[in-house]
Design an enzyme around this catalytic site. Structure first.
Site, PDB file in Angstrom:
ATOM      1  N   GLU A 125      68.365 -42.687  55.051  1.00 37.57           N
ATOM      2  CA  GLU A 125      67.138 -42.872  54.264  1.00 37.57           C
ATOM      3  C   GLU A 125      67.104 -44.240  53.585  1.00 37.57           C
ATOM      4  O   GLU A 125      66.843 -44.344  52.385  1.00 37.57           O
ATOM      5  CB  GLU A 125      66.998 -41.750  53.227  1.00 37.57           C
ATOM      6  CG  GLU A 125      67.001 -40.355  53.832  1.00 37.57           C
ATOM      7  CD  GLU A 125      66.662 -39.261  52.829  1.00 37.57           C
ATOM      8  OE1 GLU A 125      66.722 -39.507  51.617  1.00 37.57           O
ATOM      9  OE2 GLU A 125      66.320 -38.138  53.268  1.00 37.57           O
ATOM     10  N   GLU A 270      67.076 -33.541  58.508  1.00 42.98           N
ATOM     11  CA  GLU A 270      67.494 -32.642  57.427  1.00 42.98           C
ATOM     12  C   GLU A 270      66.347 -31.701  57.119  1.00 42.98           C
ATOM     13  O   GLU A 270      65.215 -32.134  56.948  1.00 42.98           O
ATOM     14  CB  GLU A 270      67.836 -33.413  56.144  1.00 42.98           C
ATOM     15  CG  GLU A 270      68.996 -34.376  56.284  1.00 42.98           C
ATOM     16  CD  GLU A 270      69.324 -35.093  54.964  1.00 42.98           C
ATOM     17  OE1 GLU A 270      68.764 -34.726  53.907  1.00 42.98           O
ATOM     18  OE2 GLU A 270      70.140 -36.033  55.004  1.00 42.98           O
TER      19      GLU A 270
END
Ligand SMILES: *[C@@H]1O[C@H](CO)[C@@H](O)[C@H](O)[C@H]1NC(C)=O
Ligand SMILES: *[C@@H]1O[C@H](CO)[C@@H](O)[C@H](O)[C@H]1NC(C)=O
Ligand SMILES: *[C@@H]1O[C@H](CO)[C@@H](O)[C@H](O)[C@H]1NC(C)=O
Length: 488
Positions: A125, A270
Site C-alpha cells: 500500500e 487483503e
C-alpha cells in the site's frame, strides 16, 4: 497415420484444456495473508501444516523471510512474496540491488527448494494517502528493476510483479462505481504503473475493507458491509449494489476500463474483518463477513462488472500482537486464528470435509499461570496508573477498550489484564510480574466470558534446536582450535 496423429493432437488439446481449467480453478482457491509481527510467532512448519490442513492453497507474505519460504518448499502452495516499503528506495536506485533481491529471495527458493513463488508484491500500500507521497518516487522504478531482474533470472513467465494498493488509490466523485477513476493527485502515476503491469501480464492488487469504512464513518450503513445484509441497494444505471465490496471492486473495474485496461486481472490482496479492539470488531461480525465472502467465492460468483470467480487473500491468517495500533486497536485482531493457531469461530472455507477450520498442531505452551493485581492492594494506590501504562505500552491491552472482548472488566480486572499481558509477553519471567510489589502470580485462570487472559507459546527459536546446535558445535570447535594453538 495422419489420422492417428490428428487424433493424438486433439486429445492433447482436450487434455491441455483440462489442465488449463484445473490450473485456473487452482489459482482461484482462497488465499491467506501470513503476517509475522508477533511477539510469539508460530514456527513456519506449524503454520505451513495449518495452511495445508485447511486447504489454503495460496499465501501472501510481507517480506521474504528465509525460514518461512523454506517451510513452503515442496508444498505446491502458491506464494506472493513481499518487499517492504522501506526497501523500495534501495531497489529503485540500484538495478544491482534488485538483481540481488530476486536472486536471494526468489531464484534461490524456486530452484533449490521448489517454492511455488508466483508473485512479487513490490511495496505494501505504498500510495496510502497517509504516507504523503513518500513512496511515490520509488515504487515505479523499484517495480521496473524487480521485473527486469525476474527477466534476467528467466523467471518472468511464472513470477509476476504487482503492487498491493489500498482502495484509496481510486475513487468515484459521484459515489457510483461507474464514476470510478484513479485518485486525482496520483492519476498519471497510477496509469503508468497499470500500463507497466499490463505490458508484463501482471495483475492489479487491491485491498478492500468494508470494516474500515464502518470504523471511520459513523453514518456508514452497517448492513451494507455484509454480503447477506438487507441494506438499501445503491443503484448505478441499471445495476443494483447490495454490499460495499461489490461497489468498491467495480469502482476499480470502471477506473481500469476508463483508462484502457478493461481486461486487467484483479487480485484482492487483503479482505477480512477483525474480532476485537472495537465495538464493530467482534466474532459475530467477522464470522458473518468472512463466511459471506467465502460462500460467494466458493460459488464462483463475482461482481456485476466481473461476474467470474474472485482471486482473493483473506486478511489475516493469525493475530499479530506487535502490529502498530496507530490505525486502531483492532489492528492486532484480524486473524481467522488466534496467535496460537486456534480457530476463533465456525468458518467453512469449503476446502475440507470438516466444514470448519482445523486448529494448529504441535504447540508447546508456557505453564498455566497468570500475573494479576495482588488482592491486598487498594485501588487508590498511586503506583497503579503508571504501572498499567508501563505494561500496556510494552504488551497488548487492545482488548480492554469499550465494546472489546475485555471491555466489561472492572478496574481490578483491567489492571490484572495489563499485568498479565506484560508477564506473558516476557515469557513468564518472574521479574515481569513484580510491578513494585503490586503483582502476584496465580494458577487460577482469570479469564471469563469473552475475555481471555492468554498464556503464550514457547518461542520457537529455542524449540527448534538444529541450527542452534550446529552453531554451538561450530563455536565449540573454534574454541578448541584456539585453545590448541595457544598451548603451543
Ligand atoms: C531478501 O529479503 C529479506 C527479507 O525481506 C531482506 O532482509 C534481504 O535484504 C533480501 N535480500 C536482498 C539481497 O536484498
Ligand atoms: C504526513 O503529513 C502529516 C501532516 O503534514 C504528518 O502529520 C504525518 O506525520 C505525515 N506522515 C508521514 C508518513 O510522513
Ligand atoms: C479499563 O481500561 C480501559 C482501557 O484502558 C478503559 O477504557 C476503561 O475505562 C477501564 N475500565 C475501568 C473500570 O477502569
Amino acid at each position: 497415420m495422419a489420422d492417428f496423429r490428428q487424433r493424438v493432437g486433439s486429445f492433447s488439446v482436450i487434455f491441455g484444456m483440462f489442465w488449463l481449467i484445473s490450473m485456473v480453478m487452482k489459482v482461484n482457491g482462497i488465499g491467506a495473508n501470513w503476517g509475522t509481527q508477533c511477539s510469539h510467532p508460530l514456527s513456519p512448519d506449524i503454520v505451513v501444516r495449518l495452511l495445508r490442513e485447511n486447504g489454503i492453497q495460496k499465501v501472501k507474505l510481507f517480506d521474504a523471510d528465509y525460514t518461512t519460504l523454506h517451510a513452503l518448499g515442496n508444498t505446491g502452495i502458491e506464494v506472493m512474496v513481499g518487499i517492504p516499503n522501506d526497501m523500495l528506495s534501495t531497489l529503485a536506485s540500484s538495478s544491482k540491488a534488485a538483481d540481488r533481491w530476486v536472486s536471494e529471495n526468489v531464484t534461490e527458493h524456486v530452484n533449490k527448494n521448489k517454492v511455488n513463488i508466483r508473485y512479487v508484491a513490490v511495496g505494501n500500500e505504498p500510495f496510502l494517502a497517509t504516507y504523503n507521497g513518500s513512496f511515490l518516487k520509488t515504487t515505479f522504478p523499484a517495480l521496473q528493476n524487480i521485473q527486469n531482474a525476474l527477466v534476467k533470472a528467466r523467471l518472468s513467465n511464472r513470477v509476476k510483479v504487482t503492487v498491493p494498493s489500498n482502495a484509496d488509490v481510486y475513487a468515484s466523485p459521484s459515489t457510483m462505481p461507474s464514476g470510478g477513476d484513479f485518485r486525482d493527485d496520483i492519476h498519471g502515476y497510477m496509469t503508468q504503473i497499470v500500463k507497466f503491469l499490463s505490458d508484463n501480464g501482471a495483475p492489479f492488487t487491491v485491498n478492500i475493507y468494508p470494516f474500515i469504512s464502518l470504523y471511520t464513518d459513523a453514518n456508514f450503513p452497517v448492513e451494507y458491509a455484509f454480503f447477506d445484509g438487507n441494506a438499501t441497494p445503491l443503484t448505478d444505471g441499471g445495476t443494483s449494489y447490495f454490499n460495499m465490496f461489490d461497489a468498491n471492486y467495480d469502482t476499480l473495474v470502471w477506473a481500469l476500463q476508463k483508462n484502457g485496461f478493461a481486461n486487467m486481472p484483479i487480485i484482492v490482496g487483503e479482505i477480512g474483518w477483525p474480532t476485537d479492539g472495537d465495538i464493530n470488531a467482534n466474532v459475530k461480525y467477522a464470522q458473518r463477513f468472512n463466511q459471506g465472502f467465502m460462500t460467494r467465492t466458493a460459488n464462483g460468483k463475482g461482481t456485476p462488472m466481473r461476474p467470474g470467480p474472485i482471486d482473493a487473500y483473506l486478511f489475516s491468517l493469525i493475530d499479530e500482537d506487535q502490529k502498530s495500533i496507530q490505525p486502531g486497536s483492532f489492528e492486532r485482531h484480524w486473524g481467522i486464528f488466534t496467535f496460537d493457531g486456534q480457530p476463533k469461530y465456525q468458518f467453512n472455507l469449503g476446502t475440507t470435509n470438516l466444514g470448519t477450520l482445523v486448529k494448529a498442531k504441535g504447540l508447546t505452551y508456557e505453564e498455566r499461570q497468570w500475573c494479576v493485581l495482588k488482592p491486598s492492594i487498594k485501588l487508590d494506590d498511586s503506583r497503579l496508573a503508571p504501572s498499567v501504562s508501563y505494561a500496556c505500552a510494552r504488551a497488548d491491552c487492545t482488548s480492554l477498550g469499550y465494546g472489546s472482548s475485555c471491555g466489561d472488566l472492572d478496574a481490578r480486572g483491567n489492571i490484572s489484564y495489563a499485568y498479565n499481558s506484560y508477564y506473558q509477553i516476557n515469557d513468564q519471567d518472574e521479574e515481569a510480574c513484580k510491578f513494585e510489589g503490586l503483582g502476584a502470580i496465580t494458577k487460577s485462570d482469570p479469564s471469563r466470558d469473552t475475555c481471555r487472559f492468554p498464556v503464550m507459546i514457547v518461542p520457537y527459536e529455542s524449540g527448534s534446536d538444529q541450527v542452534f546446535h550446529l552453531r554451538g558445535i561450530r563455536s565449540c570447535l573454534v574454541s578448541v582450535i584456539i585453545l590448541f594453538l595457544t598451548m603451543f
